[in-house]
Design a protein around this motif. Structure first.
Motif, PDB file in Angstrom:
ATOM      1  N   ALA A   2       0.781  -1.261  -0.156  1.00 29.67           N
ATOM      2  CA  ALA A   2       0.181  -0.019   0.105  1.00 29.67           C
ATOM      3  C   ALA A   2       0.793   0.987   0.029  1.00 29.67           C
ATOM      4  O   ALA A   2       1.862   1.382   0.577  1.00 29.67           O
ATOM      5  N   ASP A   3       0.346   2.332  -0.587  1.00 28.89           N
ATOM      6  CA  ASP A   3       1.051   3.574  -0.544  1.00 28.89           C
ATOM      7  C   ASP A   3       1.250   3.995   1.058  1.00 28.89           C
ATOM      8  O   ASP A   3       0.500   3.603   1.854  1.00 28.89           O
ATOM      9  N   PRO A   4       2.177   4.752   1.039  1.00 26.94           N
ATOM     10  CA  PRO A   4       2.240   5.339   2.500  1.00 26.94           C
ATOM     11  C   PRO A   4       1.257   6.153   3.150  1.00 26.94           C
ATOM     12  O   PRO A   4       0.552   6.804   2.390  1.00 26.94           O
ATOM     13  N   ASP A   5       0.986   6.053   4.359  1.00 22.10           N
ATOM     14  CA  ASP A   5      -0.126   6.470   5.300  1.00 22.10           C
ATOM     15  C   ASP A   5       0.484   7.994   5.695  1.00 22.10           C
ATOM     16  O   ASP A   5       1.453   7.720   6.489  1.00 22.10           O
ATOM     17  N   ILE A   6       0.010   9.057   5.432  1.00 23.05           N
ATOM     18  CA  ILE A   6       0.534  10.025   5.904  1.00 23.05           C
ATOM     19  C   ILE A   6      -0.396  10.784   6.922  1.00 23.05           C
ATOM     20  O   ILE A   6      -1.518  10.969   6.564  1.00 23.05           O
ATOM     21  N   LEU A   7       0.369  11.286   8.030  1.00 26.31           N
ATOM     22  CA  LEU A   7      -0.635  11.973   8.796  1.00 26.31           C
ATOM     23  C   LEU A   7       0.165  13.301   8.816  1.00 26.31           C
ATOM     24  O   LEU A   7       1.282  13.602   9.219  1.00 26.31           O
ATOM     25  N   THR A   8      -0.662  14.402   8.800  1.00 29.85           N
ATOM     26  CA  THR A   8      -0.564  16.040   8.618  1.00 29.85           C
ATOM     27  C   THR A   8      -0.939  16.767  10.064  1.00 29.85           C
ATOM     28  O   THR A   8      -2.283  16.789  10.049  1.00 29.85           O
ATOM     29  N   PHE A   9       0.292  17.384  10.566  1.00 26.57           N
ATOM     30  CA  PHE A   9      -0.240  18.295  11.636  1.00 26.57           C
ATOM     31  C   PHE A   9      -0.002  19.553  11.363  1.00 26.57           C
ATOM     32  O   PHE A   9       0.875  19.886  10.532  1.00 26.57           O
ATOM     33  N   GLY A  10      -0.846  20.691  11.781  1.00 31.54           N
ATOM     34  CA  GLY A  10      -0.194  21.999  11.422  1.00 31.54           C
ATOM     35  C   GLY A  10      -0.886  22.586  10.331  1.00 31.54           C
ATOM     36  O   GLY A  10      -2.083  22.528   9.959  1.00 31.54           O
ATOM     37  N   CYS A  11      -0.058  23.479   9.609  1.00 31.63           N
ATOM     38  CA  CYS A  11      -0.626  24.586   8.840  1.00 31.63           C
ATOM     39  C   CYS A  11      -0.776  24.093   7.326  1.00 31.63           C
ATOM     40  O   CYS A  11      -0.400  23.050   7.079  1.00 31.63           O
ATOM     41  N   ARG A  12      -1.404  25.042   6.616  1.00 33.48           N
ATOM     42  CA  ARG A  12      -1.437  24.670   5.070  1.00 33.48           C
ATOM     43  C   ARG A  12      -0.077  24.316   4.190  1.00 33.48           C
ATOM     44  O   ARG A  12      -0.284  23.571   3.286  1.00 33.48           O
ATOM     45  N   LEU A  13       0.892  24.913   4.805  1.00 34.26           N
ATOM     46  CA  LEU A  13       2.410  24.623   4.335  1.00 34.26           C
ATOM     47  C   LEU A  13       2.625  23.189   4.523  1.00 34.26           C
ATOM     48  O   LEU A  13       3.173  22.356   3.501  1.00 34.26           O
ATOM     49  N   ASN A  14       2.185  22.585   5.531  1.00 31.98           N
ATOM     50  CA  ASN A  14       2.407  21.202   5.784  1.00 31.98           C
ATOM     51  C   ASN A  14       1.468  20.338   5.016  1.00 31.98           C
ATOM     52  O   ASN A  14       1.829  19.164   4.468  1.00 31.98           O
ATOM     53  N   ILE A  15       0.359  20.785   4.561  1.00 36.55           N
ATOM     54  CA  ILE A  15      -0.448  20.202   3.640  1.00 36.55           C
ATOM     55  C   ILE A  15       0.134  19.862   2.263  1.00 36.55           C
ATOM     56  O   ILE A  15       0.181  18.728   1.884  1.00 36.55           O
ATOM     57  N   TRP A  16       0.778  20.882   1.885  1.00 36.54           N
ATOM     58  CA  TRP A  16       1.412  21.046   0.375  1.00 36.54           C
ATOM     59  C   TRP A  16       2.618  19.923   0.433  1.00 36.54           C
ATOM     60  O   TRP A  16       2.979  19.233  -0.239  1.00 36.54           O
ATOM     61  N   GLU A  17       3.595  20.206   1.789  1.00 29.86           N
ATOM     62  CA  GLU A  17       4.593  19.601   1.681  1.00 29.86           C
ATOM     63  C   GLU A  17       4.216  17.856   2.165  1.00 29.86           C
ATOM     64  O   GLU A  17       5.229  16.947   1.549  1.00 29.86           O
ATOM     65  N   SER A  18       3.198  17.683   2.700  1.00 28.66           N
ATOM     66  CA  SER A  18       3.010  16.312   2.653  1.00 28.66           C
ATOM     67  C   SER A  18       2.609  15.513   1.406  1.00 28.66           C
ATOM     68  O   SER A  18       2.956  14.334   1.087  1.00 28.66           O
TER      69      SER A  18
END
Length: 413
Positions: A2-18
């Protein structure tokens, strides 16, 4: 597999980086792994990330966990010692393809203060989001006394205008009707580029060169740095959404000075008044910190009053959180129960203003972008529950017919 499971905390910039990391990890052949993109803005955000890592290790024993983001940049050894953690990547290293190879070192954390480049990546989509986020700026050259983000992300770096235009075209070609420009200190965009262009020039040229983009939104901006070009666009450009989110933090001048902010209370009021004079339907959001060290009741009252005086519709209020290594952490602290009470009072005032705004929209028509979970967002960022089917990401027109439990009701026109 399976593709990596990504958990994102914090700002919109972190969403882009994830999403950038999802692509890099997939291209490197990384599967059956968990990537945790952490935040260091508050101690609570860091606590939640550590808790999530421990939970993932219990639920998926043997599955490697890769930790990155601002909290990992500041405490790599601490995160490396958590159960299940196989690798820790710093904020610069996480956007480099070589960091995702199987033979990469367990801890890759470069001295972020020495980083001078941005890491442009073409993102095709954002899992779970109907709008696209686009990093145009990274890092911060300012030193607010409460903030560790310059330590975690390094100096301000700007993505060149041509790259921003190309990335926006790419997102639009993949079906996105709305793009949100994001950065750590968005209004400092361009200061490190040849000629020193300002954010308004970026927005103007982006809208001109990508006419197929229907809606452009800005993430948080500094009230002290809105340039003349940006003011003209606020007044004249319909595709720039009538919604400004201001990084205010406090409404008392002495507290602002102790925070080492670059604006005063009167400047915030002037920005609010000017925005409404140029675009009468504009709505404002603001970040506010409750219980900053030395804040007394009078200083807090000025922050509370600012919500009404500046007519702030979307209030993001949070309790002050001492961060190790910051000057504010050495200042006389406000007792925790008082901090929590003040944060609750700011949120309550914001909730009242938000409800007043939402109820005033009933009977009007609004253009919305459909999100997931049955929710759409107006140009003013108000959440709506439409009656009738709208495809995710599509733009539709609704007549707003009611308000309940934090959402407007909308009928298709």
């Amino acid at each position: 597999m399976a593709d990596p499971d990504i958990l994102t905390f914090g700002c919109r910039l972190n969403i882009w980086e994830s999403e950038a990391m999802r692509r890099l990890a997939t291209e490197a052949g990384l599967e059956d792994a968990v990537i945790v993109n952490t935040c260091a803005v508050t101690s609570e955000a860091e606590r939640q990330a550590r808790q999530a890592i421990r939970r993932k290790a219990r639920e998926n024993p043997g599955m490697p966990i890769i930790v990155t983001g601002c909290a990992a940049q500041l405490d790599p050894e601490g995160f490396a010692g958590l159960p299940g953690v196989a690798r820790v990547l710093g904020n610069a290293d996480k956007l480099r393809p070589e960091s995702w190879r199987a033979d990469a070192a367990p801890i890759l954390v470069e001295d972020i203060a020495q980083v001078r480049e941005t890491s442009p990546h073409l993102i095709d989509g954002f899992e779970g989001h109907a709008r696209a986020f686009l990093q145009v700026q990274q890092g911060c050259d300012h030193r607010c006394t409460f903030c560790v983000i310059p330590l975690a992300r390094g100096p301000s770096r700007s993505v060149p205008l041509g790259t921003v235009v190309d990335s926006t075209r790419h997102l639009v070609s993949h079906g996105y009707n709305e793009v949100v420009l994001t950065g750590v200190d968005l209004t400092s965009w361009g200061t490190d580029l040849p000629g020193g262009p300002l954010l308004g020039q970026l927005v103007r040229r982006l809208l001109a060169q990508v006419p197929e983009l229907k809606r452009l939104r800005l993430s948080s901006i500094d009230p002290a740095e809105i340039d003349d070009d940006l003011w003209r666009l606020i007044a004249e450009e319909d595709r720039l959404m009538p919604h400004l989110h201001l990084s205010v933090q406090a409404g008392d001048d002495l507290i602002l000075k102790r925070m080492k902010r670059r604006h005063s209370r009167s400047q915030v009021l002037d920005v609010a008044a000017k925005a409404r004079s140029l675009r009468p339907d504009i709505v404002l959001g603001a970040d506010l910190i409750a219980g900053f060290p030395t804040e007394d009741e009078d200083a807090f009252a000025r922050s509370l009053d600012l919500i009404d005086e500046a007519a702030i519709t979307w209030v993001h209020a949070f309790p002050y959180s001492a961060r190790a290594g910051t000057p504010a952490a050495r200042m006389p602290a406000v007792p925790g129960d008082i901090v929590r009470r003040r944060a609750a009072a700011l949120r309550a005032a914001g909730e009242r203003r938000m409800q007043d705004f939402m109820r005033a929209q009933i009977g009007h028509e609004a253009e919305v972008v459909m999100e997931r979970g049955g929710i759409a967002r107006t140009r003013h960022y108000a959440p709506v529950k439409p009656k009738g089917h709208i495809a995710i990401g599509a733009i539709a027109r609704l007549r707003l017919s009611g308000y309940q439990e934090g959402y407007l009701d909308g009928d298709l026109v």
